[in-house]
Motif scaffolding. Structure first.
Motif, PDB file in Angstrom:
ATOM      1  N   GLN A 353       6.010  31.792 -28.545  1.00 61.71           N
ATOM      2  CA  GLN A 353       6.677  31.385 -29.779  1.00 61.71           C
ATOM      3  C   GLN A 353       7.760  30.340 -29.545  1.00 61.71           C
ATOM      4  OE1 GLN A 353       8.104  35.089 -31.489  1.00 61.71           O
ATOM      5  NE2 GLN A 353       6.479  34.980 -33.010  1.00 61.71           N
ATOM      6  N   SER A 354       8.553  30.526 -28.458  1.00 62.63           N
ATOM      7  CA  SER A 354       9.669  29.618 -28.179  1.00 62.63           C
ATOM      8  C   SER A 354      10.032  29.750 -26.701  1.00 62.63           C
ATOM      9  CB  SER A 354      10.878  29.986 -29.048  1.00 62.63           C
ATOM     10  OG  SER A 354      11.331  31.289 -28.741  1.00 62.63           O
ATOM     11  N   PRO A 355      10.777  28.791 -26.156  1.00 65.29           N
ATOM     12  CA  PRO A 355      11.207  28.905 -24.754  1.00 65.29           C
ATOM     13  C   PRO A 355      11.880  30.251 -24.507  1.00 65.29           C
ATOM     14  CG  PRO A 355      11.719  26.735 -25.592  1.00 65.29           C
ATOM     15  CD  PRO A 355      11.251  27.536 -26.773  1.00 65.29           C
ATOM     16  N   LEU A 356      11.498  30.882 -23.418  1.00 67.36           N
ATOM     17  CA  LEU A 356      11.957  32.249 -23.148  1.00 67.36           C
ATOM     18  C   LEU A 356      12.567  32.326 -21.750  1.00 67.36           C
ATOM     19  CD1 LEU A 356      12.090  35.264 -23.980  1.00 67.36           C
ATOM     20  CD2 LEU A 356       9.811  35.535 -22.973  1.00 67.36           C
ATOM     21  N   MET A 357      13.747  32.958 -21.673  1.00 61.31           N
ATOM     22  CA  MET A 357      14.410  33.211 -20.401  1.00 61.31           C
ATOM     23  C   MET A 357      14.606  34.708 -20.254  1.00 61.31           C
ATOM     24  SD  MET A 357      18.188  31.904 -19.211  1.00 61.31           S
ATOM     25  CE  MET A 357      19.192  32.821 -18.037  1.00 61.31           C
ATOM     26  N   LEU A 358      14.065  35.263 -19.187  1.00 63.04           N
ATOM     27  CA  LEU A 358      14.213  36.682 -18.882  1.00 63.04           C
ATOM     28  C   LEU A 358      15.153  36.835 -17.696  1.00 63.04           C
ATOM     29  CD1 LEU A 358      10.471  37.857 -19.069  1.00 63.04           C
ATOM     30  CD2 LEU A 358      12.205  37.979 -20.869  1.00 63.04           C
ATOM     31  N   VAL A 359      16.151  37.694 -17.846  1.00 68.41           N
ATOM     32  CA  VAL A 359      17.087  37.981 -16.762  1.00 68.41           C
ATOM     33  C   VAL A 359      16.904  39.426 -16.345  1.00 68.41           C
ATOM     34  CG1 VAL A 359      19.492  38.081 -16.059  1.00 68.41           C
ATOM     35  CG2 VAL A 359      18.739  36.317 -17.669  1.00 68.41           C
ATOM     36  N   LEU A 360      16.680  39.634 -15.060  1.00 68.19           N
ATOM     37  CA  LEU A 360      16.527  40.982 -14.521  1.00 68.19           C
ATOM     38  C   LEU A 360      17.620  41.184 -13.480  1.00 68.19           C
ATOM     39  CD1 LEU A 360      13.188  42.639 -13.346  1.00 68.19           C
ATOM     40  CD2 LEU A 360      15.429  43.268 -12.485  1.00 68.19           C
ATOM     41  N   ASP A 361      18.583  42.036 -13.818  1.00 67.02           N
ATOM     42  CA  ASP A 361      19.727  42.277 -12.943  1.00 67.02           C
ATOM     43  C   ASP A 361      19.508  43.534 -12.104  1.00 67.02           C
ATOM     44  OD1 ASP A 361      22.148  41.612 -11.883  1.00 67.02           O
ATOM     45  OD2 ASP A 361      23.264  41.752 -13.759  1.00 67.02           O
ATOM     46  N   ASP A 362      20.110  43.543 -10.892  1.00 71.05           N
ATOM     47  CA  ASP A 362      20.044  44.680  -9.965  1.00 71.05           C
ATOM     48  C   ASP A 362      18.599  45.049  -9.621  1.00 71.05           C
ATOM     49  OD1 ASP A 362      22.769  45.105  -9.451  1.00 71.05           O
ATOM     50  OD2 ASP A 362      23.022  46.106 -11.373  1.00 71.05           O
ATOM     51  N   TRP A 363      17.835  44.053  -9.218  1.00 70.15           N
ATOM     52  CA  TRP A 363      16.431  44.228  -8.822  1.00 70.15           C
ATOM     53  C   TRP A 363      16.287  45.235  -7.682  1.00 70.15           C
ATOM     54  CZ3 TRP A 363      11.517  43.782  -9.790  1.00 70.15           C
ATOM     55  CH2 TRP A 363      10.582  43.582  -8.781  1.00 70.15           C
ATOM     56  N   GLN A 364      17.329  45.400  -6.877  1.00 74.64           N
ATOM     57  CA  GLN A 364      17.222  46.302  -5.724  1.00 74.64           C
ATOM     58  C   GLN A 364      16.977  47.747  -6.151  1.00 74.64           C
ATOM     59  OE1 GLN A 364      20.085  44.830  -6.592  1.00 74.64           O
ATOM     60  NE2 GLN A 364      21.583  46.456  -6.931  1.00 74.64           N
ATOM     61  N   TRP A 365      17.238  48.071  -7.432  1.00 75.14           N
ATOM     62  CA  TRP A 365      17.035  49.440  -7.911  1.00 75.14           C
ATOM     63  C   TRP A 365      15.772  49.575  -8.769  1.00 75.14           C
ATOM     64  CZ3 TRP A 365      22.825  49.240  -9.352  1.00 75.14           C
ATOM     65  CH2 TRP A 365      23.603  49.623  -8.244  1.00 75.14           C
ATOM     66  N   ALA A 366      14.929  48.567  -8.746  1.00 77.57           N
ATOM     67  CA  ALA A 366      13.728  48.607  -9.587  1.00 77.57           C
ATOM     68  C   ALA A 366      12.774  49.703  -9.127  1.00 77.57           C
ATOM     69  CB  ALA A 366      13.029  47.245  -9.540  1.00 77.57           C
TER      70      ALA A 366
END
Length: 1015
Positions: A353-366
């Protein structure tokens, strides 16, 4: 058979550890025990204990002891986590909630159980317990303080020390209950009452509740993200941001989010290791936010509203995907693998639909489901920008992100860190700022917390050791706990050696040190120091926390090994290279004699290099270690006094750094009298007098200098007599006794001229004395003579950088202010402050800035100028005061009165009178005139105004200052103008004009002329 209570046995079972201690106790247990049957009460207590075991374990703690109606729990002992303070708080809140349903008795009307809890964190010694002491025995200040905290808690209250929570305090609504004095601590403990939880999930969001500073630096990283965003227009662009805790990963991504939002949509998700952690957590965050649902409003949502939101996506999701996504967005759980697929499909639809930015914080706990879903999303290849932030990467994660653009965040460089400190602490003492920078290593989180620690306690000047950041110690301990045993041992040895250490020294103390150091560098504990062959801890606070965890016996033994290794190296090489380190390690190992010898030698070395801060530290250490010896025979007493005299030489240029000076020099005078040596007595009394002079206590300075002079004359030490006469003259001049001061000052200069030899370098003492003569002449209105003396003083010093050069420039600045040459005064003050800063003189830096601000105030007369004067004056006040600061307070009173700041004017007037009581009156008349003008402006009776002006006149007359008398007449004319007494205006103004003309006070003369003409 060995005694189980022997020190050796205790050491084997004991372990130093940073822990958070939770005490939870039943309220009114004695009354309950009397009101119901013992069996019934025992059953209720057993339920409480059952709940305590379950709740505390669920939050990551362990029960150390359950005794009677209370439980003591430890968080961070068996398993260390950086948020142990928060875990203990959550455990207490939950325990209070679940036990509230228990009734004390069998009746439904019986009172419910009430608890009160106290939480405190810090370093303890944990020993294995027994049937008497419980599972663990906890020794140290921390459990005692936690017990005191719980004693303050009322029924149903959870109290926690502020230093335990640190930044995690922002997850809660808090009230400062009280400040609890703790023996051995310089400041009381802030005890907080937990009022409730805040609806936040991340530390960065919690911190926002108390406010954050502006974003600083990171331009290179922002540019890299801009490039990645451009690439995301046609493909999935992945950026991995890696850095240690607190280095600013989240602040960087949020700053870029702010920029990106103008072009497209930003969804932010994060992983947790505690409390709200759930499978696919960041995907759920993205899904909920992508459909317009706030996480905190999910419970109020309904199926129809969610379906309507999804319908807005049109045909981008098929029916099954919409059903699966709806179930998860509504918080109804994840249905296996298809749940992740549904959320990925939702994100793909949003990206179309529109430009999208995904932020994933603290990946070490995924969790695994999140990692698989992320791989699925990336495999779709849709145009979007994915920013993943992580603290560290294991081998699997590195493989998963092998094709991502990697941005590894380092601490802020010095200039950016200084800007950040200025954001948090506007007008901060530059030396405090330098210490914050040193201890934080440029890490934004540490900068923030250290700045807040200073701002909460204005008297705090950071030094070695901790500043009440128990949560930070726990965070360091949690990282150390993840190390391999050999790595942890290497880190402990490095901490014992020091913040900066030679690799060769570690190799001499530990086999296979090099690979261990390489591993510790990769794990962000240590880093290159910038000097060949040396490494350093990335943060001083990390080193301090690790050092404190080392067993005391092992620590002393390691210090001994280090000291002897260095001593052996010094014997075969440069004997002066390791003096400082040998002094430190021999003291820490308990070898007082060697520590004193090397400390004195290190002080001599630093004094020769004019590194006066180091000089003072080494001499103080030498004196302290001498005092640690079993006895002080006469020879050692004489040596003690000799070192104290050297300490005095290092204190000449900065009285603010003599925090322990008066005590040290008073002890030197006491020991000198015990020796009976007249010359030693004279020198000890002289330095006690000089330090009192430097600390702004001229009356006491005069008393000690007069006593010193008698002993010096008797011992026929003519050079010392001249030195004492100079300081006595300076002290008398500071007290305003010019009639006695001037002959002594002139005589001291002449004596020094006769005794000076060109081979001895600069005539520093003569230059300063000439500056003081110039200052005194200026107060007397003899400005031409005053400036001639300032010029002579600066010519004596020449061009080299020296604190006395800064001092003379600032004395001239004061004279220029008296003369009304505001712009020149400001320039002289700033030049002096700049020179003082480079010489590391806190007092002269502060005084130069304050006096320059007086010139600025005279020109601009605004609150900005007032603040520029107030801040450095406060630095001096916080450090115990120093010579001539009544000038500052006189200007502050005048400025506050002019701006109508009555409350502050009275506060500054009180400080001005305190300076006057100590004998420092140079700014008193000015302050009194400012109050008189304020009173006249605000309609006070003329008699009250006149009393203030009469008092100001008496103060000026005490010093015999024609300048003060003339300024007083000008003030009387201005007050008379306010009341319309034109005859008085003309008389006073014309008399003042004549005096000002004769004294070359052009600005004041112009003011007097205008008043006379207007009348």
């Amino acid at each position: 058979m060995q005694d189980p209570e022997s020190p050796a046995s205790l050491r084997r079972s004991a372990r130093r550890s940073y822990v958070t201690v939770l005490f939870s106790d039943v309220v009114g247990s004695s009354d309950h025990a009397q009101s119901i049957e013992a069996e019934d009460y025992a059953a209720v207590l057993e339920k409480f204990r059952h709940f305590a075991r379950i709740v505390i374990e669920r939050h990551g703690g362990v029960i150390a002891r359950i005794q009677g109606d209370g439980a003591l729990a430890l968080f961070g002992h068996l398993e260390k986590r950086e948020d142990d303070g928060r875990r203990a708080t959550e455990a207490a809140l939950e325990l209070h909630a679940v036990t509230a349903a228990l009734r004390i008795g069998r009746s439904a009307s019986s009172p419910r159980m009430q608890l009160h809890s106290g939480i405190h964190a810090g370093l303890v010694l944990v020993l294995d317990g027994d049937i008497e002491r419980g599972r663990f025995d906890v020794v140290g200040e921390v459990p005692n303080t936690a017990s005191r905290v719980v004693g303050l808690a009322a029924a149903d209250e959870v109290l926690v020390s502020a230093e335990t929570l640190g930044p995690y305090a922002n997850f809660y609504e808090l009230t400062l209950l009280r400040q609890l004095p703790i023996r051995g601590r310089s400041k009381p403990l802030d005890v907080l009452r937990i009022e409730g939880r805040r609806n936040v999930h991340r530390r960065i969001d919690a911190a926002a509740k108390r406010g954050t500073a502006s974003f600083v630096g990171r331009q290179r990283e922002l540019e890299a993200l801009e490039v990645a965003a451009a690439r995301a227009r046609s493909e999935t662009s992945v950026v991995l941001i890696v850095g240690e805790p607190g280095v600013g990963k989240t602040r960087l991504t949020e700053e870029f989010e702010r920029r990106f939002r103008a072009a497209g949509r930003v969804l932010h998700g994060f992983c947790e290791s505690y409390l709200a952690a759930e499978p696919l957590q960041p995907f759920l965050h993205w899904g909920r936010a992508g459909l317009g649902w706030r996480v905190d409003a999910l419970l109020e949502a309904n199926d129809a509203a969610v379906v309507a939101s999804m319908d807005a996506l049109g045909g981008l999701l098929d029916a099954d995907a919409r059903t699966d996504a709806r179930e998860m967005v509504m918080g109804r759980g994840v249905r296996g693998r298809q749940g992740g697929v549904a959320l990925v499909s939702l994100l793909v639809a949003l990206a179309s639909q529109s430009p999208l930015m995904l932020v994933l914080d603290d990946w070490q706990w995924a969790d695994d489901a999140t990692r698989m879903a992320l791989a699925d999303l990336r495999a779709r290849g849709v145009p979007l920008l994915l920013i993943v932030a992580s603290r560290s990467m294991d081998a699997v994660q590195e493989q998963e992100m092998a094709d991502a653009q990697n941005l590894r965040l380092q601490p802020l460089p010095t200039d950016e860190a200084a800007t950040a400190i200025g954001e948090w602490l506007p007008g901060v003492d530059p030396f405090v700022a330098q210490e914050i920078l040193r201890q934080s290593g440029g890490t934004p989180l540490l900068i923030e917390e250290l700045c807040l620690a200073v701002s909460n306690d204005k008297a705090t000047l950071l030094g070695a050791g901790h500043v009440g950041l128990a949560w930070l110690d726990g965070m360091v301990a949690s990282r150390v706990a993840l190390l391999e045993q050999a790595q942890a041992a290497c880190l402990e040895i490095a901490a014992v050696v020091g913040n900066v250490f030679a690799v060769s020294l570690l190799e001499a103390l530990l086999e296979d040190a090099q690979p261990l150091l390489t591993a510790l560098e990769q794990l962000d504990f240590i880093a290159p120091s910038g000097q060949p062959g040396t490494l350093k801890f990335k943060h001083v606070l990390t080193r301090d926390a690790v050092y404190a965890m080392v067993d005391s016996v092992r620590r002393r033994e390691l210090h001994r090994q280090v000291a002897e290794t260095l001593e052996l190296a010094a014997a075969s090489g440069d004997s002066g290279e390791h003096l400082e380190a040998m002094a430190y390690h021999f003291e820490a190992s308990g070898h007082a004699a060697k520590a004193a010898r090397y400390s004195e030698a290190a002080g001599d070395k630093a004094l020769a290099a004019m590194a006066l801060d180091r000089t003072r530290a080494h001499y103080v250490t030498a004196l302290r270690t001498l005092d640690a010896m079993p006895s002080l025979p006469r020879e050692t007493q004489l040596r003690w006094c000799a070192i104290a005299q050297k300490l005095g030489q290092a204190c000449v240029f900065d009285p603010l750094d003599v925090s322990h000076g008066l005590r040290m020099f008073a002890r030197a005078a006491e020991l000198a009298r015990l020796t009976g040596a007249l010359n030693t007595i004279a020198r000890a009394e002289y330095w006690l007098g000089y330090v009192n002079y430097g600390k702004g206590q001229p009356r006491a300075a005069v008393r000690h200098c007069e006593a010193a002079l008698v002993s010096a004359i008797t011992s026929e030490d003519h050079r010392l007599v001249a030195q004492i006469q100079a300081t006595l003259g300076q002290s008398l001049a500071s007290a305003g006794d010019y009639a006695r001061a001037m002959p002594l000052l002139i005589q001291a200069v002449e004596s020094k001229r006769q005794q000076h030899r060109p081979s001895r370098g600069q005539a520093i003492g003569s230059a300063y004395t000439l500056g003081r003569i110039g200052y005194t002449l200026a107060d007397l209105g003899r400005f031409e003579e005053a400036h001639a003396h300032f010029d002579e003083a600066l010519n004596l010093l020449g061009q080299p950088l020296h604190s006395v050069g800064a001092s003379v420039r600032e004395l001239r600045c004061a004279a220029l202010l008296w003369q009304g040459r505001w712009a020149e005064a400001r320039q002289a003050g700033l030049e002096g402050a700049d020179m003082a800063l480079r010489c590391r003189s806190r007092y002269l830096t502060a005084m130069g800035r304050a006096l320059a601000a007086c010139g600025t105030w005279a020109i601009e007369r605004n609150e900005s100028a007032l603040r520029a004067l107030r801040d450095p004056t406060q630095w001096i006040e916080d450090s115990g005061g120093a010579v001539s600061t009544s000038l500052n307070y006189g200007w502050l009173v005048e400025a506050c009165s002019a701006l109508g700041l009555e409350v502050e004017m009275r506060q500054q007037l009180g400080r001005l009178f305190a300076r006057a009581r100590a004998g420092d009156r140079h700014g008193l008349a000015m302050g009194l005139r400012g109050v008189a003008r304020w009173m006249a402006t605000n309609g006070a009776p003329p008699t009250r105004v006149a009393r203030q002006l009469d008092l100001a006149e008496r103060v000026g007359n005490f010093r015999g200052s024609p300048r003060e008398a003339a300024v007083g007449r000008l003030e009387r004319a201005e007050v008379a103008a306010l009341t319309g007494d034109t005859a008085r205006v003309r008389c006073e103004a014309e008399t003042a004009f004549v005096a000002f003309k004769s004294m070359q006070m052009a600005w004041h003369a112009a003011c007097a002329r205008r008043l006379a003409e207007a009348a």
